[in-house]
Design an enzyme around this catalytic site. Sequence first.
Site, PDB file in Angstrom:
ATOM      1  N   ARG A   1      -2.086  -0.092  -3.045  1.00 48.41           N
ATOM      2  CA  ARG A   1      -1.183   0.404  -4.074  1.00 48.41           C
ATOM      3  C   ARG A   1       0.141  -0.332  -4.167  1.00 48.41           C
ATOM      4  NH1 ARG A   1      -4.600   4.273  -2.720  1.00 48.41           N
ATOM      5  NH2 ARG A   1      -4.200   3.386  -0.685  1.00 48.41           N
ATOM      6  N   THR A   2       0.788  -0.515  -3.032  1.00 45.99           N
ATOM      7  CA  THR A   2       2.145  -1.058  -3.103  1.00 45.99           C
ATOM      8  C   THR A   2       2.126  -2.466  -3.699  1.00 45.99           C
ATOM      9  OG1 THR A   2       2.736   0.275  -1.205  1.00 45.99           O
ATOM     10  CG2 THR A   2       4.245  -1.501  -1.772  1.00 45.99           C
TER      11      THR A   2
ATOM     12  N   LYS B   1      -0.083 -20.578  11.670  1.00 49.43           N
ATOM     13  CA  LYS B   1       0.219 -21.799  12.421  1.00 49.43           C
ATOM     14  C   LYS B   1       1.429 -21.605  13.335  1.00 49.43           C
ATOM     15  CE  LYS B   1      -1.169 -24.661   8.465  1.00 49.43           C
ATOM     16  NZ  LYS B   1      -0.589 -25.538   7.424  1.00 49.43           N
TER      17      LYS B   1
ATOM     18  N   ARG C   1       6.104  -6.799   3.079  1.00 50.37           N
ATOM     19  CA  ARG C   1       5.542  -5.761   3.964  1.00 50.37           C
ATOM     20  C   ARG C   1       5.232  -6.426   5.301  1.00 50.37           C
ATOM     21  NH1 ARG C   1       0.997  -1.296   2.750  1.00 50.37           N
ATOM     22  NH2 ARG C   1       2.851  -0.393   1.788  1.00 50.37           N
TER      23      ARG C   1
ATOM     24  N   HIS D   1       9.921   2.884   4.091  1.00 47.86           N
ATOM     25  CA  HIS D   1       9.182   2.452   2.904  1.00 47.86           C
ATOM     26  C   HIS D   1       9.973   2.955   1.692  1.00 47.86           C
ATOM     27  CE1 HIS D   1       6.058   1.285   0.298  1.00 47.86           C
ATOM     28  NE2 HIS D   1       5.004   1.833   0.882  1.00 47.86           N
TER      29      HIS D   1
END
Length: 309
Positions: free
Chosen positions: A58-59, A87, A108, A136
């Site tokens: 969703r986000t 890496k 995120r 959030h």
Amino acid sequence: MSSLQFKGRDIVSIEDFSREEIDYILKSSQAMEQFAAKGSDMLKGKILVNLFFEPSTRTRLSFEAAMLKLGGSTIGFAEAEIASVRKGENLADTIRTVENYADIIALRHPLEGAAKLAAEFSKVPVLNAGSGAEEHPTQAFMDLYTLQKEKGKIDGLKIALVGDLRYGRTVHSLAYALSLYNIELYLISPETLRMRHEVIRAIKNKISIIEDTNLENIIPQIDVLYVTRIQKERFPDLAEYAKVKGAYRIDLKTLQKAKKDMIILHPLPRIDEIAAEVDSTPQARYFQQVWNGIVVRMALLALVLGAVK
Ligand code: NCD
């Protein structure tokens, strides 16, 4: 016209926002509903870079949809395994690279403090799309917008946050934000998953808080039931998860004792904490909440990028 300043701001923590600013964002979100339906080109030529180091449906998609509906573009990754992080690149270097491609970054990350660090390094605004178990904030804006839209107000509500209040980041941001309103907050969780101390400390002198492990007792009083998933991936020890798994389950029987106009919200994804039979009841509003995520993120993008005042 507002004297509030959003242009160029990072959205790292909801604690950085006053009640006046939050109310303004909710008003701007409402004004975005028309553009969510018919589209706009107010962010034409602007690029959102999505850096998602943790799973998301969703986000990430709602940030993308919000940007596209406003005429902007998005690039990014949703799988850190394929990016240079694999890496060994550190977050600061990733940010100092990506800012060259971006007008705004949504990040995120599994680590608490990641969004703050990224914002310190980045020349372009950073939106915290979830920082570990910490916060959030954009979810909290959409949760508040949903309350406003579904209940017509936030002040005066009795709101229960239920489930994993320790590792669930959405409830941390939401609790901070709700402490700016005149509400009663019920914090219902297993003993081991009680609301983080730092959140309690920050809000306890502002609103009335009732902590309990038992949901049934409080169901008849409350106006809003905000249910969360037990955050399995954040438990250091899976044996501890096993003890609290399935601690709360909302089903039709639970609703028998609830007020007729109580509403149920959930940031999603849902695992087993709300039975599917609840989905078709008038109380279930968690899929409406998803739509609200688009309009709220449209408003945040437009405000931070200076397309609206
Ligand atoms: C939440 C999250 O990622 O913190 N999901 C979301 O963004 N809607 C909630 C969760 O994962 O349980």
